[in-house]
Design a protein around this motif. Sequence first.
Motif, PDB file in Angstrom:
ATOM      1  N   ARG A 267     -21.603 104.884 -78.813  1.00 42.33           N
ATOM      2  CA  ARG A 267     -20.292 105.064 -78.229  1.00 42.33           C
ATOM      3  C   ARG A 267     -19.518 106.361 -78.404  1.00 42.33           C
ATOM      4  N   PHE A 268     -19.913 106.617 -79.677  1.00 47.32           N
ATOM      5  CA  PHE A 268     -19.171 107.783 -80.182  1.00 47.32           C
ATOM      6  C   PHE A 268     -20.280 109.022 -80.245  1.00 47.32           C
ATOM      7  N   GLY A 269     -19.988 110.191 -80.005  1.00 40.73           N
ATOM      8  CA  GLY A 269     -20.958 111.320 -79.944  1.00 40.73           C
ATOM      9  C   GLY A 269     -21.122 111.732 -81.530  1.00 40.73           C
ATOM     10  N   ASN A 270     -20.370 111.457 -82.424  1.00 43.72           N
ATOM     11  CA  ASN A 270     -20.453 111.946 -83.905  1.00 43.72           C
ATOM     12  C   ASN A 270     -20.666 110.528 -84.488  1.00 43.72           C
ATOM     13  N   CYS A 271     -21.405 109.568 -84.075  1.00 45.48           N
ATOM     14  CA  CYS A 271     -21.622 108.130 -84.590  1.00 45.48           C
ATOM     15  C   CYS A 271     -22.422 108.558 -85.769  1.00 45.48           C
ATOM     16  N   THR A 272     -22.335 107.960 -87.049  1.00 38.06           N
ATOM     17  CA  THR A 272     -23.386 107.948 -88.135  1.00 38.06           C
ATOM     18  C   THR A 272     -24.096 106.835 -88.252  1.00 38.06           C
ATOM     19  N   HIS A 273     -23.983 105.970 -87.513  1.00 38.12           N
ATOM     20  CA  HIS A 273     -24.815 104.801 -87.310  1.00 38.12           C
ATOM     21  C   HIS A 273     -24.950 103.948 -88.612  1.00 38.12           C
ATOM     22  N   THR A 274     -23.722 104.022 -89.175  1.00 40.49           N
ATOM     23  CA  THR A 274     -23.279 103.112 -90.445  1.00 40.49           C
ATOM     24  C   THR A 274     -22.540 101.797 -90.252  1.00 40.49           C
ATOM     25  N   HIS A 275     -21.207 101.969 -89.469  1.00 43.49           N
ATOM     26  CA  HIS A 275     -20.344 101.306 -89.384  1.00 43.49           C
ATOM     27  C   HIS A 275     -19.664 101.178 -87.962  1.00 43.49           C
ATOM     28  N   GLU A 276     -19.899 102.087 -87.246  1.00 40.28           N
ATOM     29  CA  GLU A 276     -19.054 102.484 -86.017  1.00 40.28           C
ATOM     30  C   GLU A 276     -19.422 101.296 -85.032  1.00 40.28           C
ATOM     31  N   PRO A 277     -18.110 100.886 -84.275  1.00 41.29           N
ATOM     32  CA  PRO A 277     -18.429 100.091 -83.327  1.00 41.29           C
ATOM     33  C   PRO A 277     -19.181 100.654 -82.043  1.00 41.29           C
ATOM     34  N   GLY A 278     -19.703  99.888 -81.346  1.00 41.57           N
ATOM     35  CA  GLY A 278     -20.531 100.324 -80.206  1.00 41.57           C
ATOM     36  C   GLY A 278     -21.859 101.146 -80.425  1.00 41.57           C
ATOM     37  N   CYS A 279     -22.300 100.889 -81.944  1.00 40.93           N
ATOM     38  CA  CYS A 279     -23.226 101.669 -82.346  1.00 40.93           C
ATOM     39  C   CYS A 279     -24.493 101.059 -81.968  1.00 40.93           C
ATOM     40  N   ALA A 280     -25.469 101.813 -81.230  1.00 39.37           N
ATOM     41  CA  ALA A 280     -26.569 101.533 -80.493  1.00 39.37           C
ATOM     42  C   ALA A 280     -27.707 101.305 -81.620  1.00 39.37           C
ATOM     43  N   VAL A 281     -27.546 102.157 -82.522  1.00 39.70           N
ATOM     44  CA  VAL A 281     -28.712 102.069 -83.686  1.00 39.70           C
ATOM     45  C   VAL A 281     -28.580 100.714 -84.375  1.00 39.70           C
ATOM     46  N   LEU A 282     -27.209 100.469 -84.709  1.00 33.80           N
ATOM     47  CA  LEU A 282     -27.292  99.044 -85.586  1.00 33.80           C
ATOM     48  C   LEU A 282     -27.678  98.024 -84.699  1.00 33.80           C
ATOM     49  N   LYS A 283     -27.169  97.951 -83.423  1.00 32.89           N
ATOM     50  CA  LYS A 283     -27.609  96.937 -82.488  1.00 32.89           C
ATOM     51  C   LYS A 283     -29.322  96.896 -82.469  1.00 32.89           C
ATOM     52  N   ALA A 284     -29.954  98.103 -82.183  1.00 32.42           N
ATOM     53  CA  ALA A 284     -31.340  98.006 -82.309  1.00 32.42           C
ATOM     54  C   ALA A 284     -31.912  97.474 -83.813  1.00 32.42           C
ATOM     55  N   VAL A 285     -31.596  97.881 -84.868  1.00 34.37           N
ATOM     56  CA  VAL A 285     -31.707  97.369 -86.053  1.00 34.37           C
ATOM     57  C   VAL A 285     -31.660  95.981 -86.027  1.00 34.37           C
ATOM     58  N   GLU A 286     -30.418  95.378 -85.582  1.00 35.72           N
ATOM     59  CA  GLU A 286     -30.202  93.655 -85.526  1.00 35.72           C
ATOM     60  C   GLU A 286     -31.059  93.310 -84.758  1.00 35.72           C
ATOM     61  N   GLU A 287     -31.579  93.799 -83.758  1.00 30.27           N
ATOM     62  CA  GLU A 287     -32.562  93.225 -82.612  1.00 30.27           C
ATOM     63  C   GLU A 287     -34.142  93.429 -83.023  1.00 30.27           C
ATOM     64  N   ARG A 288     -34.164  94.311 -84.178  1.00 25.32           N
ATOM     65  CA  ARG A 288     -35.625  94.541 -84.846  1.00 25.32           C
ATOM     66  C   ARG A 288     -36.318  95.451 -83.776  1.00 25.32           C
ATOM     67  N   ARG A 289     -35.791  96.369 -82.925  1.00 22.65           N
ATOM     68  CA  ARG A 289     -36.406  97.171 -82.341  1.00 22.65           C
ATOM     69  C   ARG A 289     -36.552  98.479 -83.146  1.00 22.65           C
TER      70      ARG A 289
END
Length: 319
Positions: free
Chosen positions: A272-294
């Motif tokens: 969602r955010f251009g400056n996302c650090t992929h650690t805690h941000e809402p709408g983080c696609a990376v965190l979602k992909a980790v959760e989904e094991r992708r």
Amino acid sequence: MVLPEGKNLGEESSLVPCKVKGNFRLKGIRTTNPVAVGDRVSFEMNKEGFAFIVAIEERRNYIIRKSINLSKQAHILATNLDLVLLLVTINHPQTSTTFIDRFLATAEAYGVPAIIVINKQDIYSDEERQTAEDLAYLYKSIGYKVYQVSVKQNLGIDKLREELVGKTTLLSGNSGVGKSSLLNILVPGIEAKTAEISDVHDQGMHTTTFSEMYEMPVTDQLELSDTDTTPDRKPTYIIDTPGIKGFGTIEFEKETVSHYFREIFRESDNCRFGNCTHTHEPGCAVLKAVEERRIALSRYDSYLSIMQDESEGKYREKG
Ligand SMILES: Nc1nc2c(ncn2[C@@H]2O[C@H](COP(=O)(O)OP(=O)(O)O)[C@@H](O)[C@H]2O)c(=O)[nH]1
Ligand SMILES: [Mg+2]
Ligand SMILES: [Zn+2]
């Protein structure tokens, strides 16, 4: 200083011991070595017959590591590389995924293609062989080439050899994974020292103490297997490095660490955010992909560990 008979100074294949003159430094980094393996240099002779390196050609790239003892300094492992081979072993000794990922990220950062070579296939248990398969699958899915070989039994080496033709390749990996053994197969006759693995630590002893470059002989067969058959092909060089225990990452900005994890970088487009650090941000696609094991948890953990180092300013110079 002695030159081989019948050879002129600087002529191809003559060896000229040189000292360094002047102050060569990488901008912004303190390094322990001004000149590194792979550098192209100019040198001059003084009246006494001593040769001095007076200029270093601009480097296309370089691989660097944090010095173990002098934590604020860095050591240039090699320069002007076309390829790095990262030798890993599942066991005897075990290579950690953190080590692999830090190495790959560093190679990405310096723009050098990396190939993973999983060695010692001959001694793995069924379980370890499965781990090797899983590891190969993971890194192939990210986009890396992976070779599974046994240097000891000369299995899978021919394919690997073809990858090296016409390139300058850095051999890398933990101590004891078989770098010198591989080098002995690729460049017959050099008798690079190999080490027995000590039972106590299950790690190789550090028999290679400085980096060296060797020319790999290229047979007609190898040349034909390559699509490029131009006669002025570049020579094939291999650089052997001392065992690297902790491949320190330096010069990473926190904001760009994710750029060096290919699959994380791809996924971050959808954050969602251009400056996302992929650690805690809402709408983080990376965190979602980790959760989904992708995205593999091991890769994400390595990403976090580098981010952590950067927060602590581990590799930054003070003042
Ligand atoms: N079983 C087995 N042992 C290997 C293989 N390749 C290397 N070794 C052994 O692993 C030890 C360390 O090898 P070496 O080439 O010195 O590793 P380096 O520290 O990476 O240069 C030596 O005892 C080698 O004989 C392999 O494919 N299989
Ligand atoms: Mg060695
Ligand atoms: Zn994100």
